[in-house]
Design a protein around this motif. Structure first.
Motif, PDB file in Angstrom:
ATOM      1  N   GLN A 103     -10.445 -37.527  42.729  1.00 56.23           N
ATOM      2  CA  GLN A 103      -9.395 -38.489  43.061  1.00 56.23           C
ATOM      3  C   GLN A 103      -9.540 -39.764  42.235  1.00 56.23           C
ATOM      4  O   GLN A 103      -8.543 -40.353  41.784  1.00 56.23           O
ATOM      5  N   ALA A 104     -10.777 -40.190  42.037  1.00 56.79           N
ATOM      6  CA  ALA A 104     -11.023 -41.395  41.236  1.00 56.79           C
ATOM      7  C   ALA A 104     -10.590 -41.171  39.789  1.00 56.79           C
ATOM      8  O   ALA A 104      -9.987 -42.056  39.154  1.00 56.79           O
ATOM      9  N   TRP A 106     -14.640 -33.944  45.386  1.00 61.25           N
ATOM     10  CA  TRP A 106     -13.224 -34.256  45.647  1.00 61.25           C
ATOM     11  C   TRP A 106     -12.953 -35.741  45.434  1.00 61.25           C
ATOM     12  O   TRP A 106     -11.941 -36.104  44.811  1.00 61.25           O
ATOM     13  N   ASN A 107     -13.835 -36.574  45.936  1.00 59.62           N
ATOM     14  CA  ASN A 107     -13.676 -38.022  45.774  1.00 59.62           C
ATOM     15  C   ASN A 107     -13.740 -38.421  44.296  1.00 59.62           C
ATOM     16  O   ASN A 107     -12.990 -39.297  43.839  1.00 59.62           O
ATOM     17  N   GLU A 108     -14.629 -37.768  43.552  1.00 60.42           N
ATOM     18  CA  GLU A 108     -14.740 -38.069  42.121  1.00 60.42           C
ATOM     19  C   GLU A 108     -13.480 -37.625  41.381  1.00 60.42           C
ATOM     20  O   GLU A 108     -13.036 -38.290  40.434  1.00 60.42           O
ATOM     21  N   TYR A 167     -14.984 -29.852  40.705  1.00 60.33           N
ATOM     22  CA  TYR A 167     -14.555 -29.551  42.072  1.00 60.33           C
ATOM     23  C   TYR A 167     -14.323 -28.048  42.241  1.00 60.33           C
ATOM     24  O   TYR A 167     -14.736 -27.446  43.238  1.00 60.33           O
ATOM     25  N   ALA A 197     -17.149 -32.453  49.124  1.00 59.81           N
ATOM     26  CA  ALA A 197     -16.406 -33.677  49.438  1.00 59.81           C
ATOM     27  C   ALA A 197     -16.656 -34.747  48.371  1.00 59.81           C
ATOM     28  O   ALA A 197     -15.741 -35.482  47.982  1.00 59.81           O
ATOM     29  N   GLU A 198     -17.887 -34.811  47.898  1.00 57.58           N
ATOM     30  CA  GLU A 198     -18.239 -35.771  46.848  1.00 57.58           C
ATOM     31  C   GLU A 198     -17.460 -35.476  45.565  1.00 57.58           C
ATOM     32  O   GLU A 198     -16.929 -36.404  44.927  1.00 57.58           O
ATOM     33  N   GLU A 202     -13.526 -33.500  36.073  1.00 58.61           N
ATOM     34  CA  GLU A 202     -13.752 -33.606  37.519  1.00 58.61           C
ATOM     35  C   GLU A 202     -13.057 -32.489  38.286  1.00 58.61           C
ATOM     36  O   GLU A 202     -13.565 -32.013  39.302  1.00 58.61           O
TER      37      GLU A 202
END
Length: 260
Positions: free
Chosen positions: A178-179, A174-176, A196, A171-172, A192
């Motif tokens: 998206q950023a 994934w967030n990175e 992932y 999940a971490e 990134e």
């Protein structure tokens, strides 16, 4: 006594590469055969995944021919090179299966652990500092390589304590991702996405799923469905490239309902 097929194929190779043999075969070297070997291995894997026994037999024969061809090329420089290679492999397989040829009792997890320990010991005898990943081929396809990296790291204890912990890491990542996608930094987006994907491979590995094999099945499924959709469109007098996305989705759903 009638020759077995192994002897006959060696005889064929020697004839093809001999003085009165094939001009093309006589020019080949172990290096020039590498691309053909890789291609035939992929064709064999595809036949196995399709469970086509006839194709498996043919492709297996092609791979064996190329391996023996390469071995015979080396035989010309080093006498009995091929036989030495086979003898070395026999000894290695016996050495790496002490639970079969020596002390008994070992479950699958123990077998894998012992295998890695024996490989590491063998490598240590050749190199002063073998390292955990020393035996990992650099030429492996990236997805398969990622699986092997995660697997080897886990056997050393370098992994998350629980699946839940690894899910948090996924999940971490994934967030990175998206950023990064929100920026104009192409290199960061690629990095990134790679992080992932690497974590996703580990997510599957921890659940007994091999990413490379799973993706191969998904590729095959998509292609099969798309070909079926093309056929359905032709049967209805439709041109696929003239249909709207909504119309194609309708055809796709029909195919999904009849194919898995």
């Amino acid at each position: 006594m009638e020759k077995n097929n192994f002897e006959r194929i060696i005889e064929v190779i020697d004839t093809l590469t001999g003085p009165d043999g094939c001009p093309w075969d006589k020019e080949q070297t172990p290096q020039s055969m590498c691309d053909y070997l890789v291609e035939e291995c992929f064709e064999l894997v595809e036949a196995i995944r399709q469970d086509d026994k006839s194709e498996i037999a043919e492709e297996l024969g092609d791979v064996l021919f190329l391996l023996l061809f390469i071995g015979r090329c080396h035989d010309r420089e080093i006498p009995d090179f091929l036989q030495t290679a086979l003898a070395g492999n026999v000894a290695k397989m016996i050495r790496r299966h002490p639970h079969v040829y020596g002390e008994k009792a070992a479950d699958v997890a123990e077998v894998v652990k012992n295998w890695e320990q024996i490989k590491k010991q063998e490598k240590a005898e050749k190199d002063k500092d073998p390292g955990v990943f020393a035996s990992l081929p650099a030429s492996l396809p990236p997805l398969l390589r990622a699986y092997r990296i995660n697997s080897k790291a886990a056997r050393t204890g370098f992994t998350w304590a629980t699946d839940a912990d690894q899910e948090k890491k996924l999940a971490e990542e994934w967030n990175e991702l998206q950023a990064a996608l929100a920026t104009d930094d192409a290199a960061a987006r690629e990095e990134e996405f790679g992080d992932y994907l690497f974590s996703l491979v580990e997510y599957g590995r921890r659940r007994g799923i091999k990413a490379n094999s799973a993706l191969a099945v998904a590729n095959s499924k998509f292609l099969g469905r798309f070909e079926a959709m093309e056929k359905l469109a032709r049967e209805r007098g439709l041109e696929l490239d003239r249909l709207s996305l909504e119309e194609m989705d309708t055809l796709w759903d029909e195919i999904k309902a009849t194919r898995r």
